[in-house]
Scaffold this active site. Sequence first.
Site, PDB file in Angstrom:
ATOM      1  N   GLU A  62     -29.775 -28.021  -2.439  1.00 16.35           N
ATOM      2  CA  GLU A  62     -28.965 -27.468  -3.537  1.00 16.35           C
ATOM      3  C   GLU A  62     -27.695 -26.802  -2.975  1.00 16.35           C
ATOM      4  OE1 GLU A  62     -29.786 -28.678  -6.107  1.00 16.35           O
ATOM      5  OE2 GLU A  62     -31.950 -28.624  -6.423  1.00 16.35           O
ATOM      6  N   TYR A 116     -19.205 -29.720  -4.451  1.00 16.37           N
ATOM      7  CA  TYR A 116     -18.270 -29.499  -5.564  1.00 16.37           C
ATOM      8  C   TYR A 116     -17.000 -28.816  -5.050  1.00 16.37           C
ATOM      9  CZ  TYR A 116     -22.651 -30.445  -7.910  1.00 16.37           C
ATOM     10  OH  TYR A 116     -23.841 -31.020  -8.270  1.00 16.37           O
TER      11      TYR A 116
HETATM   12 ZN    ZN Z   1     -32.369 -30.194  -7.328  1.00 21.03          ZN
HETATM   13 ZN    ZN Z   2     -28.800 -30.112  -7.002  1.00 18.23          ZN
END
Ligand code: ZN
Ligand code: ZN
Length: 345
Positions: A118, A125
């Site tokens: 994550e 981004y």
């Molecule tokens: Zn995830």
């Molecule tokens: Zn993710």
Amino acid sequence: MNDLKKRSLIDVDAPNASTGIINGRSSNILNWDDVRFPWAYPKYKRMLANFWTPFEINMSKDIKQFPAMSEREKDAFLKIIGLLALLDSIQTDYAGRVADYLTDSSLNALMIILAQQEVVHNHSYSYVLSSIVPKAKQEEVFDYWRTEPILRERNDFITNGYKGFAENPNVENLLYSIVYDVILEGLFFYSGFAFFYNLARNQKMVGTSTMINYINRDEQLHVGLFEKIFKEILKENPEYDTPDLKEFGTATFSKAAELEIDWARHIIGHEIDGLLIPELEAYIKFMANKRAEQLGFQAPFDGYRTNPLRWIIAYQEVDLGKTDFFEQKSRQYTKTSDANGFDEL
Ligand code: ZN
Ligand code: ZN
């Protein structure tokens, strides 16, 4: 009974393979040959095999193409990035909180890898934005979750679902929060994914879409991991497998699909570059049905049994390794068949 006990840092009298997925005992020593769940090690290997970093992605074409896109495309592009940035940020934290209550060292290890992925998603981004827009715009995009009302409504739905567990961690709230997790990782990303794949299909922003494909591939493993955890908790604690939980599951997926459709309408209008809103709506309902059933709930929508965006399969395949498949321009329809995991997507 509904209480949840945190995993002990070390327990000298307990076995390495834990005695339960929650509220169990384990030494907390990680020996992959001596773990409670046979699926944990294969999952670990698949998660490691997914390893990637944003630096691998060449953004030079995207940098040239972004200014040439229409205002609508640019706006949709940036709002979707803004949305994903919020979801991946809270997901990193949520994974750690769940891990604290899994009384099994191997599941803790998997949650740590999930959280690391994550972090990479979030980094990606920033990486995309820093390539295509000035710094002030990047900051604006990272604030969309606060400043855009439709985004806020959609995200509050998830964050409130997580908060119940974060503020009052018990078995029931953990199970409820996993439903929201599967919505976050397995549904709320999907109209965004479709938007980027559709750009790639039109030979636009292929670098960004390659990155999105890597994220998509990770998220599929994450959904699979939470599905396993959810089912094991219920198997070991059948008293929590109640009609109320099932009703909550179906209703929550239904509401989530509604929010996702509102968002898609807002961001895409009726059509963008050949991506039609009725098709995207059907795709969202198809995904909501599929995810609800993965957790053992009744599908919220009648029908919607097949993927209406057949072209998307080629972009979502999960086991392509790191080949730069987006460069192969004529593959859109050629690999779409029931034999290549169509029903999995
Ligand atoms: Zn995830
Ligand atoms: Zn993710």
